[in-house]
Design a protein around this motif. Structure first.
Motif, PDB file in Angstrom:
ATOM      1  N   LYS A  32       0.828  -1.188   0.000  1.00  0.00           N
ATOM      2  CA  LYS A  32       0.000   0.000   0.000  1.00  0.00           C
ATOM      3  C   LYS A  32       0.874   1.254   0.000  1.00  0.00           C
ATOM      4  O   LYS A  32       2.000   1.248   0.480  1.00  0.00           O
ATOM      5  N   ARG A  33       0.294   2.331  -0.550  1.00  0.00           N
ATOM      6  CA  ARG A  33       0.936   3.640  -0.488  1.00  0.00           C
ATOM      7  C   ARG A  33      -0.125   4.630  -0.005  1.00  0.00           C
ATOM      8  O   ARG A  33      -1.197   4.756  -0.589  1.00  0.00           O
ATOM      9  N   VAL A  34       0.201   5.295   1.086  1.00  0.00           N
ATOM     10  CA  VAL A  34      -0.758   6.147   1.784  1.00  0.00           C
ATOM     11  C   VAL A  34      -0.191   7.549   1.899  1.00  0.00           C
ATOM     12  O   VAL A  34       0.995   7.726   2.215  1.00  0.00           O
ATOM     13  N   VAL A  35      -1.047   8.552   1.658  1.00  0.00           N
ATOM     14  CA  VAL A  35      -0.683   9.961   1.802  1.00  0.00           C
ATOM     15  C   VAL A  35      -1.472  10.549   2.961  1.00  0.00           C
ATOM     16  O   VAL A  35      -2.679  10.329   3.075  1.00  0.00           O
ATOM     17  N   CYS A  36      -0.781  11.292   3.798  1.00  0.00           N
ATOM     18  CA  CYS A  36      -1.430  12.044   4.875  1.00  0.00           C
ATOM     19  C   CYS A  36      -1.313  13.527   4.551  1.00  0.00           C
ATOM     20  O   CYS A  36      -0.208  14.041   4.344  1.00  0.00           O
ATOM     21  N   MET A  37      -2.452  14.202   4.482  1.00  0.00           N
ATOM     22  CA  MET A  37      -2.495  15.646   4.255  1.00  0.00           C
ATOM     23  C   MET A  37      -2.872  16.309   5.575  1.00  0.00           C
ATOM     24  O   MET A  37      -3.982  16.105   6.084  1.00  0.00           O
ATOM     25  N   TRP A  38      -1.954  17.114   6.109  1.00  0.00           N
ATOM     26  CA  TRP A  38      -2.183  17.783   7.387  1.00  0.00           C
ATOM     27  C   TRP A  38      -2.255  19.280   7.147  1.00  0.00           C
ATOM     28  O   TRP A  38      -1.338  19.867   6.555  1.00  0.00           O
ATOM     29  N   PHE A  39      -3.327  19.893   7.625  1.00  0.00           N
ATOM     30  CA  PHE A  39      -3.519  21.340   7.530  1.00  0.00           C
ATOM     31  C   PHE A  39      -3.325  21.927   8.931  1.00  0.00           C
ATOM     32  O   PHE A  39      -4.287  22.003   9.710  1.00  0.00           O
ATOM     33  N   GLY A  54      -6.972  16.964   9.188  1.00  0.00           N
ATOM     34  CA  GLY A  54      -6.182  16.207   8.232  1.00  0.00           C
ATOM     35  C   GLY A  54      -7.013  15.245   7.407  1.00  0.00           C
ATOM     36  O   GLY A  54      -8.166  14.945   7.730  1.00  0.00           O
ATOM     37  N   LEU A  55      -6.396  14.769   6.329  1.00  0.00           N
ATOM     38  CA  LEU A  55      -7.004  13.782   5.444  1.00  0.00           C
ATOM     39  C   LEU A  55      -6.008  12.659   5.204  1.00  0.00           C
ATOM     40  O   LEU A  55      -4.790  12.876   5.254  1.00  0.00           O
ATOM     41  N   VAL A  56      -6.514  11.473   4.942  1.00  0.00           N
ATOM     42  CA  VAL A  56      -5.671  10.337   4.614  1.00  0.00           C
ATOM     43  C   VAL A  56      -6.169   9.746   3.298  1.00  0.00           C
ATOM     44  O   VAL A  56      -7.371   9.576   3.107  1.00  0.00           O
ATOM     45  N   LEU A  57      -5.230   9.481   2.372  1.00  0.00           N
ATOM     46  CA  LEU A  57      -5.569   9.017   1.030  1.00  0.00           C
ATOM     47  C   LEU A  57      -4.838   7.716   0.739  1.00  0.00           C
ATOM     48  O   LEU A  57      -3.618   7.619   0.953  1.00  0.00           O
ATOM     49  N   ASP A  58      -5.561   6.728   0.257  1.00  0.00           N
ATOM     50  CA  ASP A  58      -4.945   5.496  -0.221  1.00  0.00           C
ATOM     51  C   ASP A  58      -4.696   5.666  -1.714  1.00  0.00           C
ATOM     52  O   ASP A  58      -5.588   5.496  -2.544  1.00  0.00           O
ATOM     53  N   VAL A  59      -3.453   6.013  -2.070  1.00  0.00           N
ATOM     54  CA  VAL A  59      -3.102   6.325  -3.470  1.00  0.00           C
ATOM     55  C   VAL A  59      -2.477   5.134  -4.170  1.00  0.00           C
ATOM     56  O   VAL A  59      -1.828   5.290  -5.213  1.00  0.00           O
ATOM     57  N   THR A  60      -2.657   3.933  -3.629  1.00  0.00           N
ATOM     58  CA  THR A  60      -2.101   2.747  -4.259  1.00  0.00           C
ATOM     59  C   THR A  60      -2.624   2.599  -5.689  1.00  0.00           C
ATOM     60  O   THR A  60      -3.829   2.588  -5.924  1.00  0.00           O
ATOM     61  N   GLY A  61      -1.731   2.523  -6.640  1.00  0.00           N
ATOM     62  CA  GLY A  61      -2.109   2.326  -8.022  1.00  0.00           C
ATOM     63  C   GLY A  61      -2.537   3.564  -8.773  1.00  0.00           C
ATOM     64  O   GLY A  61      -2.910   3.460  -9.948  1.00  0.00           O
ATOM     65  N   SER A  62      -2.498   4.736  -8.128  1.00  0.00           N
ATOM     66  CA  SER A  62      -2.930   5.952  -8.827  1.00  0.00           C
ATOM     67  C   SER A  62      -1.824   6.986  -8.971  1.00  0.00           C
ATOM     68  O   SER A  62      -2.027   7.996  -9.631  1.00  0.00           O
ATOM     69  N   GLY A  97      -4.766  29.255  -0.576  1.00  0.00           N
ATOM     70  CA  GLY A  97      -4.469  30.017   0.625  1.00  0.00           C
ATOM     71  C   GLY A  97      -4.387  29.201   1.890  1.00  0.00           C
ATOM     72  O   GLY A  97      -4.592  29.731   2.985  1.00  0.00           O
ATOM     73  N   LEU A  98      -4.040  27.912   1.773  1.00  0.00           N
ATOM     74  CA  LEU A  98      -3.943  27.036   2.935  1.00  0.00           C
ATOM     75  C   LEU A  98      -2.517  26.541   3.105  1.00  0.00           C
ATOM     76  O   LEU A  98      -1.782  26.382   2.129  1.00  0.00           O
ATOM     77  N   GLU A  99      -2.153  26.282   4.342  1.00  0.00           N
ATOM     78  CA  GLU A  99      -0.860  25.673   4.633  1.00  0.00           C
ATOM     79  C   GLU A  99      -1.034  24.160   4.682  1.00  0.00           C
ATOM     80  O   GLU A  99      -1.991  23.654   5.288  1.00  0.00           O
ATOM     81  N   LEU A 100      -0.102  23.425   4.068  1.00  0.00           N
ATOM     82  CA  LEU A 100      -0.233  21.971   3.955  1.00  0.00           C
ATOM     83  C   LEU A 100       1.100  21.300   4.209  1.00  0.00           C
ATOM     84  O   LEU A 100       2.146  21.776   3.756  1.00  0.00           O
ATOM     85  N   ARG A 101       1.041  20.201   4.948  1.00  0.00           N
ATOM     86  CA  ARG A 101       2.206  19.341   5.141  1.00  0.00           C
ATOM     87  C   ARG A 101       1.817  17.929   4.722  1.00  0.00           C
ATOM     88  O   ARG A 101       0.723  17.452   5.057  1.00  0.00           O
ATOM     89  N   LEU A 102       2.726  17.276   4.013  1.00  0.00           N
ATOM     90  CA  LEU A 102       2.422  15.984   3.400  1.00  0.00           C
ATOM     91  C   LEU A 102       3.382  14.914   3.878  1.00  0.00           C
ATOM     92  O   LEU A 102       4.552  15.184   4.174  1.00  0.00           O
ATOM     93  N   GLY A 103       2.874  13.705   3.929  1.00  0.00           N
ATOM     94  CA  GLY A 103       3.686  12.536   4.205  1.00  0.00           C
ATOM     95  C   GLY A 103       3.193  11.366   3.384  1.00  0.00           C
ATOM     96  O   GLY A 103       1.976  11.183   3.236  1.00  0.00           O
ATOM     97  N   LEU A 104       4.109  10.576   2.815  1.00  0.00           N
ATOM     98  CA  LEU A 104       3.738   9.431   1.986  1.00  0.00           C
ATOM     99  C   LEU A 104       4.579   8.242   2.407  1.00  0.00           C
ATOM    100  O   LEU A 104       5.812   8.332   2.471  1.00  0.00           O
ATOM    101  N   ALA A 105       3.900   7.140   2.712  1.00  0.00           N
ATOM    102  CA  ALA A 105       4.618   5.952   3.181  1.00  0.00           C
ATOM    103  C   ALA A 105       3.772   4.717   2.898  1.00  0.00           C
ATOM    104  O   ALA A 105       2.698   4.795   2.293  1.00  0.00           O
ATOM    105  N   ASP A 106       4.272   3.576   3.365  1.00  0.00           N
ATOM    106  CA  ASP A 106       3.567   2.314   3.163  1.00  0.00           C
ATOM    107  C   ASP A 106       2.365   2.160   4.082  1.00  0.00           C
ATOM    108  O   ASP A 106       1.470   1.361   3.798  1.00  0.00           O
TER     109      ASP A 106
END
Length: 493
Positions: free
Chosen positions: A7-14, A107-115, A137-146
């Motif tokens: 799996k590949r997962v993205v975390c979007m933190w505002f 925050g949001l969490v996205l399962d980006v596996t295969g996309s 106009g938003l501040e965003l921090r990202l993380g991508l991992a298994d």
């Protein structure tokens, strides 16, 4: 859907979601904070970068913050609007993948596996996210991992992307707080000298479990991918709207009502399935010349009975100009309220209509629901304040007035009459009529409510009398001992 191996997962933190939401529409070039009342104290809920640079932080009292920064601009926080804004961001994030869930309140969490290949790779996808969010106009921090836990840790405490299969190496230098642990557990680990995830991984598990409980090891295993963690996408809110397109235009009122009936049945079934009822319905009629007209129906009570709702549309539909014909109609419940199922007993017949609500709705369609009003009891012994006037459609009837003495049916502003002494006058004139007292009951002493300002009660306490006159009128009189005088304020039926 679970995140784990492959799996590949993205975390979007505002990190400044609440303040960014306000400032993107009303920019302020000054230190800015949003406050929430906690334990009878206004505390900082969210703040912009300029306020944080001056040493302010979350949970700080507003009084202390103003001492540090006299030109601080503050506004009350609105968590409900923040939640709806995050929900809108979640819908926007579906452009990257179909599996989007919430991660806490900011925050949001996205399962980006295969996309990721659709965006030119992981780096390109994250860069596209940053660019689009920055333009908003938003501040965003990202993380991508298994794993979901590792993506959250990189977004909050690290940077960049954890390569496939290297989750442990990416998490090793991060503090233990990156494992989504409670503050008390983090403090206890730091006192033992366990400050990073690497220190935790090299420590025997049994002593940690005995001292801190299973939550610590569960979070560690989730972050490393040894235990699967669910990613639950946000469900779409129910939509209460239907449309019907005709092969040939229609224009008769009976045809439009028949088409409306066809839409009402499935719409009411959908409302019933969700346990709600409609308070406002909008019928949109599209003509063949691409013009449209709306018929809005506001109901006095939540309803989902098609047989009761359909006749209420007749007046509005009759006023519609069909032009050269109507080729499409759309019916939508624009405002709904909870309407749980009710127990049907022997006394209440099944399907018995609420005739009062229907009557209020019919009258309200002509003069406006706000103009159909009812009286409600108020908690005050002052006659003028013992009732409230509220729209009948947006209020519920309450219990009767609780008063130890009878009250007049008609109440009006006090009108002075001639009289002297504390006893009701035997003869007096009121409204150019002469009256003779036959019987008087009282007095009932009512003192003013000192905590409220009222010019009508500046004369002090009042002694009320129920006076029956020989002419047949039953009046409500009062005497003011502190400023002697007699007045008539009401009349009994």
């Amino acid at each position: 859907m679970f995140d784990g191996i492959g799996k590949r997962v993205v975390c979007m933190w505002f990190p400044r979601l609440a303040s960014d939401r306000v400032l993107r529409t009303r920019p302020i070039e000054a230190p800015f904070v949003l406050t929430l009342r906690q334990s009878n104290t206004e505390r900082i809920h969210c703040l912009n970068a300029r306020a944080e640079a001056l040493g302010l932080h979350r949970a700080m009292s507003l009084a202390d913050a103003r001492a540090f920064c006299p030109d601080l601009v503050s506004r009350p926080a609105e968590p409900g609007r923040d939640a709806r804004f995050l929900l809108a961001l979640g819908r926007w994030a579906r452009r990257y993948c179909p599996w989007v869930g919430r991660e806490g309140a900011d925050g949001l969490v996205l399962d980006v596996t295969g996309s990721t290949h659709l965006w030119g790779g992981e780096e390109a996808m994250l860069e596209d996210m940053r660019a689009r969010i920055a333009r908003a106009g938003l501040e965003l921090r990202l993380g991508l991992a298994d794993t979901r836990g590792a993506a959250w840790a990189l977004a909050h405490f690290g940077t960049g992307i954890a390569p496939v299969g290297q989750t442990r190496r990416a998490l090793a230098p991060l503090p233990v707080a990156a494992l989504r642990l409670d503050e008390a557990i983090c403090t206890g680990l730091q006192r033992l000298g366990l400050r990073t995830v690497a220190d935790l991984c090299t420590t025997p598990r049994a002593p940690l479990a005995r001292r801190f409980g299973p939550a610590l090891l569960a979070r560690l295993d989730q972050a490393l991918g040894d235990v699967a963690e669910a990613i639950s996408p946000e469900a779409d809110p129910p939509h209460f709207g239907l449309r019907l397109t005709f092969p040939d235009p229609i224009g008769l009122v009976s045809d439009v009502m028949a088409a409306t009936a066809r839409l009402l049945e499935p719409l009411c079934a959908r409302l019933k399935a969700q346990g709600v009822g409609a308070r406002r319905l909008e019928l949109t009629l599209r003509r063949v010349d691409q013009g449209s007209q709306q018929v809005e129906l506001r109901l006095a009570a939540a309803m989902r009975d098609a047989a009761r709702i359909l006749p209420l549309f007749e007046r509005g539909v009759a006023e519609v100009d069909a032009g050269f014909g109507i080729d499409q109609i759309r019916l939508e419940a624009t405002l709904v309220e909870p309407l749980p199922a009710e127990q049907i007993g022997a006394i209440q017949a099944r399907g018995a209509p609420d005739r009062l609500a229907d009557l209020i709705t019919r009258i309200g369609t002509r003069i406006g629901l706000e103009n159909v009003q009812r009286y409600l009891p108020a908690d005050s012994h002052i006659p003028e304040r013992s009732f409230l006037i509220a729209p009948a459609a947006y209020s519920t009837p309450e219990g009767g007035w609780c008063s130890p003495r009878p009250r007049p049916l008609r109440l009006f502003p006090p009108e002075a009459i001639a009289g002297s002494g504390p006893q009701p006058p035997e003869r007096f004139r009121w409204r150019r009529m002469s009256f003779a007292t036959a019987r008087a009951t009282g007095p009932e002493r009512i003192a003013p409510e000192w905590w409220l300002e009222d010019d009508n009660w500046r004369s002090g306490m009042r002694d009320y009398w129920r006076v029956e006159t020989r002419q047949g009128r039953r009046l409500w009189l009062f005497y003011t001992p502190q400023d002697p005088g007699w007045f008539v304020q009401g009349e009994f039926a």
